[in-house]
Every structure is written in structure tokens, then in C-alpha cells.
Design a protein around this motif. Sequence first.
Motif, PDB file in Angstrom:
ATOM      1  N   ILE A  58      -2.689 -11.970   6.039  1.00 16.05           N
ATOM      2  CA  ILE A  58      -0.852 -11.962   7.012  1.00 16.05           C
ATOM      3  C   ILE A  58      -1.267  -9.997   6.928  1.00 16.05           C
ATOM      4  CG2 ILE A  58       0.211 -10.987   4.367  1.00 16.05           C
ATOM      5  CD1 ILE A  58       2.450 -11.170   5.913  1.00 16.05           C
ATOM      6  N   ARG A  59      -1.613  -9.704   8.502  1.00 18.27           N
ATOM      7  CA  ARG A  59      -1.473  -8.490   8.909  1.00 18.27           C
ATOM      8  C   ARG A  59      -1.122  -8.313   9.788  1.00 18.27           C
ATOM      9  NH1 ARG A  59      -7.512  -6.500  10.467  1.00 18.27           N
ATOM     10  NH2 ARG A  59      -6.273  -4.587  10.503  1.00 18.27           N
ATOM     11  N   GLY A  60      -0.663  -6.432  10.163  1.00 18.89           N
ATOM     12  CA  GLY A  60       0.547  -6.367  11.456  1.00 18.89           C
ATOM     13  C   GLY A  60      -0.107  -4.857  11.400  1.00 18.89           C
ATOM     14  N   ALA A  61       0.957  -4.707  12.926  1.00 21.38           N
ATOM     15  CA  ALA A  61       1.102  -2.925  12.851  1.00 21.38           C
ATOM     16  C   ALA A  61       2.749  -3.284  14.053  1.00 21.38           C
ATOM     17  CB  ALA A  61      -0.216  -2.919  14.539  1.00 21.38           C
ATOM     18  N   ILE A  62       2.809  -1.589  13.821  1.00 27.90           N
ATOM     19  CA  ILE A  62       4.136  -1.030  14.339  1.00 27.90           C
ATOM     20  C   ILE A  62       4.630   0.058  14.422  1.00 27.90           C
ATOM     21  CG2 ILE A  62       5.839  -0.790  12.334  1.00 27.90           C
ATOM     22  CD1 ILE A  62       8.290  -2.079  13.353  1.00 27.90           C
ATOM     23  N   SER A  63       4.915   0.841  15.536  1.00 24.99           N
ATOM     24  CA  SER A  63       5.561   1.941  15.617  1.00 24.99           C
ATOM     25  C   SER A  63       6.500   2.242  15.251  1.00 24.99           C
ATOM     26  CB  SER A  63       5.384   2.134  17.209  1.00 24.99           C
ATOM     27  OG  SER A  63       3.838   2.256  17.645  1.00 24.99           O
ATOM     28  N   ARG A 160       2.211   4.945  14.459  1.00 24.88           N
ATOM     29  CA  ARG A 160       2.039   3.520  14.351  1.00 24.88           C
ATOM     30  C   ARG A 160       1.451   3.767  13.475  1.00 24.88           C
ATOM     31  NH1 ARG A 160      -2.404  -0.496  14.898  1.00 24.88           N
ATOM     32  NH2 ARG A 160      -1.748  -2.402  16.580  1.00 24.88           N
ATOM     33  N   VAL A 161       1.687   2.227  12.482  1.00 22.85           N
ATOM     34  CA  VAL A 161       1.478   1.617  11.247  1.00 22.85           C
ATOM     35  C   VAL A 161       0.590   0.539  10.965  1.00 22.85           C
ATOM     36  CG1 VAL A 161       2.614   1.837   8.579  1.00 22.85           C
ATOM     37  CG2 VAL A 161       3.651   3.139   9.865  1.00 22.85           C
ATOM     38  N   GLU A 162      -0.509   0.176  10.849  1.00 23.81           N
ATOM     39  CA  GLU A 162      -0.810  -0.972  10.283  1.00 23.81           C
ATOM     40  C   GLU A 162      -1.088  -1.061   9.009  1.00 23.81           C
ATOM     41  OE1 GLU A 162      -4.728  -2.144  11.945  1.00 23.81           O
ATOM     42  OE2 GLU A 162      -4.772  -0.057  13.605  1.00 23.81           O
ATOM     43  N   TRP A 163      -0.315  -2.518   8.303  1.00 21.25           N
ATOM     44  CA  TRP A 163      -0.030  -3.032   7.158  1.00 21.25           C
ATOM     45  C   TRP A 163      -1.368  -4.042   7.168  1.00 21.25           C
ATOM     46  CZ3 TRP A 163       2.003  -7.385   7.681  1.00 21.25           C
ATOM     47  CH2 TRP A 163       3.033  -7.858   8.716  1.00 21.25           C
ATOM     48  N   SER A 164      -1.210  -4.407   5.599  1.00 16.81           N
ATOM     49  CA  SER A 164      -1.486  -5.578   4.797  1.00 16.81           C
ATOM     50  C   SER A 164      -1.818  -5.902   3.834  1.00 16.81           C
ATOM     51  CB  SER A 164      -3.249  -6.013   5.900  1.00 16.81           C
ATOM     52  OG  SER A 164      -3.984  -4.950   5.134  1.00 16.81           O
ATOM     53  N   PRO A 165      -1.808  -7.049   2.614  1.00 13.86           N
ATOM     54  CA  PRO A 165      -1.049  -6.403   1.389  1.00 13.86           C
ATOM     55  C   PRO A 165      -2.813  -6.326   1.136  1.00 13.86           C
ATOM     56  CG  PRO A 165      -0.602  -8.781   2.510  1.00 13.86           C
ATOM     57  CD  PRO A 165      -1.154  -7.626   3.127  1.00 13.86           C
ATOM     58  N   SER A 166      -2.877  -5.780   0.135  1.00  7.11           N
ATOM     59  CA  SER A 166      -4.086  -5.536  -0.516  1.00  7.11           C
ATOM     60  C   SER A 166      -4.354  -6.622  -1.778  1.00  7.11           C
ATOM     61  CB  SER A 166      -4.011  -4.412  -1.426  1.00  7.11           C
ATOM     62  OG  SER A 166      -3.243  -4.796  -3.211  1.00  7.11           O
ATOM     63  N   ASN A 167      -6.224  -6.654  -1.555  1.00 10.28           N
ATOM     64  CA  ASN A 167      -6.570  -7.551  -2.518  1.00 10.28           C
ATOM     65  C   ASN A 167      -5.613  -8.041  -3.950  1.00 10.28           C
ATOM     66  OD1 ASN A 167      -7.792  -8.488  -0.412  1.00 10.28           O
ATOM     67  ND2 ASN A 167      -9.859  -6.697  -0.781  1.00 10.28           N
ATOM     68  N   ARG A 168      -4.807  -6.537  -4.734  1.00 10.25           N
ATOM     69  CA  ARG A 168      -4.366  -7.489  -5.460  1.00 10.25           C
ATOM     70  C   ARG A 168      -3.699  -8.012  -5.957  1.00 10.25           C
ATOM     71  NH1 ARG A 168      -0.612  -4.699  -8.940  1.00 10.25           N
ATOM     72  NH2 ARG A 168      -0.155  -3.292  -6.948  1.00 10.25           N
ATOM     73  N   MET A 169      -3.986  -9.289  -6.446  1.00  9.21           N
ATOM     74  CA  MET A 169      -2.502 -10.366  -6.408  1.00  9.21           C
ATOM     75  C   MET A 169      -2.719 -10.817  -7.854  1.00  9.21           C
ATOM     76  SD  MET A 169      -3.568 -12.952  -3.557  1.00  9.21           S
ATOM     77  CE  MET A 169      -2.021 -14.228  -4.433  1.00  9.21           C
ATOM     78  N   ASP A 170      -1.119 -11.170  -8.726  1.00 11.80           N
ATOM     79  CA  ASP A 170      -0.512 -11.444  -9.474  1.00 11.80           C
ATOM     80  C   ASP A 170      -0.301 -13.200  -9.059  1.00 11.80           C
ATOM     81  OD1 ASP A 170       1.570 -11.061  -8.739  1.00 11.80           O
ATOM     82  OD2 ASP A 170       1.353  -9.490 -10.416  1.00 11.80           O
ATOM     83  N   ARG A 171       0.057 -13.458 -10.441  1.00 13.98           N
ATOM     84  CA  ARG A 171       0.926 -14.840  -9.717  1.00 13.98           C
ATOM     85  C   ARG A 171       2.312 -14.729  -9.380  1.00 13.98           C
ATOM     86  NH1 ARG A 171       5.367 -16.176 -13.867  1.00 13.98           N
ATOM     87  NH2 ARG A 171       5.552 -13.835 -15.186  1.00 13.98           N
ATOM     88  N   ASN A 172       2.576 -14.056  -9.294  1.00 15.66           N
ATOM     89  CA  ASN A 172       3.775 -13.588  -8.398  1.00 15.66           C
ATOM     90  C   ASN A 172       3.297 -13.085  -7.072  1.00 15.66           C
ATOM     91  OD1 ASN A 172       6.085 -14.337 -10.168  1.00 15.66           O
ATOM     92  ND2 ASN A 172       5.215 -12.305 -11.041  1.00 15.66           N
ATOM     93  N   GLY A 173       2.226 -13.000  -6.065  1.00 17.31           N
ATOM     94  CA  GLY A 173       2.038 -12.718  -4.811  1.00 17.31           C
ATOM     95  C   GLY A 173       1.360 -11.688  -4.409  1.00 17.31           C
TER      96      GLY A 173
END
Length: 240
Positions: A58-63, A160-173
Motif C-alpha cells: 500500500i502506498r499513496g500521495a495526497i496534497s 504533497r505528501v507521499e506515504w507508505s508503511p515502513s518495512n517494520r512489522m509486528d504481529r499487529n500489522g
Amino acid sequence: MKKGRRYKEASQLVEINKYYELDEAVELVKKSASAKFDETIELAIRLGVDLRHADQAIRGAISLPHGTGQAVTRVLAFAQGEKIAEAEEAGADYVGGEDFVQQITDGWLEFEAVVATPDMMRVVAPLGRILGPRGLMPSPRGGTVTMDIGPMIKEIKAGRVEWSPSNRMDRNGAILHVPTGKASFSAEQLRDNILAMVDAIIKARPAAAKGRYLRSVSIASTMGPGVKLDTQHLASLLEK
């Protein structure tokens, strides 16, 4: 890690186990931002996605409605022909082609965003190993590979902000951190920006994601404690 006096004082304002409604949370975060500089207000979200599966990426961008309050982003544009003039007129700080590929390979990274026209991706592609890990690689999905290079540069310059989760994950997401403004913003401006960002993230939910999507949401200033948000109340605000 040892906490400073300001952090300890700010922490006393926040009930650690309480989930706040958005307006109250914003006021608390603004009040706890006591540093001598204009602190960034950051949104932290734990998402119910598994990044090990490509169909849950998942990733996206928004102004954001009121921008981020950050200094104007330095933009590098890869373009040729008439698109060079378009990029320059839109405010790109650097415009070129192969010459910048060599400079970047040699270690030059004096920019915060990169855009490219589709016909220049053959030139940009070898830079994937350098730009990719830094979140700077242009992509069609992110809108930074486009023939409409001028409007995209203006959008980036406007916050404009581009976003995506970091590669850091745990059992909760997976964990996502995004800036939503400055402590100097009004409560209303921060509220608008936060709701716009959360709405964009919800709309970008991958079809393959199962179960609860917004696992937890909090906001915090650069030097302040996190304030947990009531996700049900947040969702109800977006439904209005």
C-alpha cells in the motif's frame, strides 16, 4: 532512553491508556509541543496489512488541505525536449537527464523529490538501488512518472505528501508515519489535514487486506508524547 524535562512535563498532560476524540487530541498535542522550534505534528497508524504479500502493498500521495508547513521541497526532474521548459516553469530546482544520473551515482543527493516523464525512465531505472531505499524513486503509481510533469512539480512544491508503511512489522500489522502539519497550525488546520490523510489511507485499503484495517492511530509532536485516537470516533467524522 532517558526522557527530557519537557517531555516528562508534556506526558503528564496525556492519559496513557485513554483514547481521545480528535479535537481534544489535537489540543493536547499542540499544548505539549513546547520546543523552541516549530515542531512537526506526525500521524502514526498501525495498519492491518501484511507487507510480505504483494497484493497487500500500500502506498499513496495526497496534497493536504493546509500543506505540511515544511520548507519548499527541492525537486529534481528528469525530462527532455519541451518538457524541460515545462519543468523549469513549474519550479523544478534541477532539470536534466544522464548528467544527473552520474552525479547521483557519485553520491549527490541534494533533493527531496524526483519526477520523470515516461520516456526518461530508461535513464532513471539504474538509479533504483540508490533512490528506492530512500523513497525517491519515481513511479507511475505514485504519480511521479507522468507527462503532466509541470502540474506534478507544482503539487509537490505545494506540500504533497507521499506515504507508505515502513518495512517494520509486528504481529499487529504494518506501521505508517506521516507528517500532517506544524505545531503553529491552528487546531482546525491540523484537524482538516489529519482527516484528509486518514480518509486517503482508508480509501487505499488493499482488497486482499483482511480483518480490522485501522488497528491503532495516534498523533504526536516531534518532541512530545503520543496521543491515542479513538478510531471509531475518527471513522464517524469521515462519514459526515
